[in-house]
Design an enzyme around this catalytic site. Structure first.
Site, PDB file in Angstrom:
ATOM      1  CD  GLU B 126      39.302 -45.126  22.332  1.00 18.85           C
ATOM      2  OE1 GLU B 126      39.375 -45.615  21.183  1.00 18.85           O
ATOM      3  OE2 GLU B 126      39.173 -43.903  22.550  1.00 18.85           O
ATOM      4  CB  CYS B 188      42.439 -39.685  16.683  1.00 21.71           C
ATOM      5  SG  CYS B 188      42.505 -40.610  15.197  1.00 21.71           S
ATOM      6  CG  ASN B 218      38.072 -47.266  12.540  1.00 27.35           C
ATOM      7  OD1 ASN B 218      38.320 -47.096  11.362  1.00 27.35           O
ATOM      8  ND2 ASN B 218      38.732 -48.146  13.285  1.00 27.35           N
ATOM      9  CB  SER B 260      42.456 -51.904  12.658  1.00 31.27           C
ATOM     10  OG  SER B 260      41.059 -51.959  12.455  1.00 31.27           O
TER      11      SER B 260
END
Lengths: 278, 278
Positions: B126, B188, B218, B260
């Site tokens: 990212e 987010c 994450n 995920s």
């Protein structure tokens, strides 16, 4: 008794500039010169200027013989500037250049469509001036009150004499609630340095004497900082307020002063404490 | 033994969307469909897709029979997007919409002349994607390394899965060194909520099991957070890694999972721990 005077005590760049401008005007003109509000937040300096014919007024309606008007270091609201500009007086702008910059940024953020926030004291003339450069709603942020609800795009300017810690705390809040934050750190460097030196000093002395106008935001902040560090702290305007008993048993005394405190008052305070120390 | 599963565990909006897109493509096409890099950071999901004919590749040179290329949730560098766009494949963009927003802001800050800073992990896809939207020098900020020197106008975007606390700490530093800071909080919301719920949970259980790809930023962050709270923490990808001894004497076990991690793996982990609890 050891007496230490802070290197950063006294007149900052903007105050020095404004006071010089005023004394310069006093040398040339002897009638009809006024300042809109006190030129700086120090009653003793304001008094010395008054003796030289430069008189502070709160409203232009107060006097009918205005020839020249000096704008105070803190600046004045945009609308008043507009009004007096059209009245034919000589306008002498002694607004601190750093305050002028903050005014410019407040206007810019407003034009860019941000919800403008000003970190500072709602009633302070500098903040009143800054507010006037924002069209639409402006929010004043002060830690004495709960932070307002935020969302969307917020733009922040800061009263030049605020402590950086207040800005950091507010930013931590703002970034959690607004999606976009644009902030101009308009805190003037001399304020930051003075607070830093005062903090160090207060940790190493028995008594702190903070010298400056009772109406001076940055002087009051110095006193608040010292008190938060649990050192005996006295905020005075002149040496006449000093009491012998404050220094009983004290081995070291620290002296600091706000940005609007003249050198002669600081020296006088030092001499008076020296006399007590014996 | 009481087992609690975090409400926020598992697929976030962007991952759900990307996985749905990929399975949808798998239903229609059976040949020549690739993802550039793993579509999400979960090896088990990637394996399921591979069984349906959707194969991850690292470079378009790897295969000669490309018909369609799926862009991973984390996005890809701008230059590669440009390159593959001109090659005649069908491009299916599964980039997370929040990552796309961050890419847009990185580009905007760059165009507005800010020194662009990205808070995140230098090697994460990212961040590599975000970097590519900045023309000129871009600085990557990570608390594992000293903060860089700053001055002038800085613009900040954040890897979507960073903890807000890292952003707050960096902002406190940035505002003291740069005169102007423009920051987009591109973290987010689901990341923030997941970290918050995990923190609460970790304080109230004896053992924490964090489920998700070892390559998932994450998920790793969830495990790091739990460990910092001194609770016994195990980061696993599937139930097969679970050991009975982890739960000896434990009265309550918390399960959380990265953005995920699919539902089926979380359920499986819960069942396996239930079996141990008896």
């Amino acid at each position: 008794m050891k007496i230490v005077v802070a290197k950063t005590a006294g007149f900052c760049f903007g105050v020095k500039r404004a006071v010089n401008i005023a004394f310069e005007v006093a040398r040339k003109k002897h009638k009809g010169v006024y300042t809109l509000g006190p030129i700086i937040h120090n009653p003793q300096v304001v008094e010395r200027l008054r003796q030289r014919g430069i008189v502070p007024i709160e409203d232009i309606k107060e006097k009918g013989d205005i020839e020249a008007l000096i704008i105070r270091t803190h600046g004045i609201p945009y609308s008043i500037l507009g009004k007096i500009s059209s009245m034919g007086y000589e306008i002498i702008d002694a607004t601190c250049p750093f305050v002028k910059k903050a005014q410019y940024y407040a206007k810019l953020l407003s034009e860019e469509g941000y919800q403008v926030l000003i970190l500072g004291e709602r009633k302070h003339p500098e903040v009143r001036g800054l507010m006037s450069y924002v069209s639409g709603k402006v929010l004043i942020i002060n830690e004495k009150y709960p932070y307002p609800k935020l969302k969307g795009r917020v733009g922040i300017v800061v009263q030049t004499t605020q402590p950086i810690e207040s800005l950091k705390r507010f930013l931590s809040y703002a970034i959690e609630h607004a999606k976009e934050v644009k902030v101009y750190n308009t805190i003037c460097n001399s304020t930051a340095l003075r607070l830093k030196e005062t903090e160090e000093m207060a940790k190493n002395v028995d008594v702190m004497v903070v010298v400056g106008g009772k109406n001076s935001a940055n002087t009051t902040q110095l006193a608040t900082l010292c008190r938060s560090l649990s050192v005996s702290t006295y905020h005075i305007e002149t040496s006449s307020e000093i009491k012998d008993k404050w220094f009983k048993g004290a081995k070291t005394v620290g002296i600091t002063a706000g940005a609007s405190t003249p050198e002669w008052i600081i020296k006088d305070v030092k001499e008076r404490i020296k006399d007590i120390g014996g």
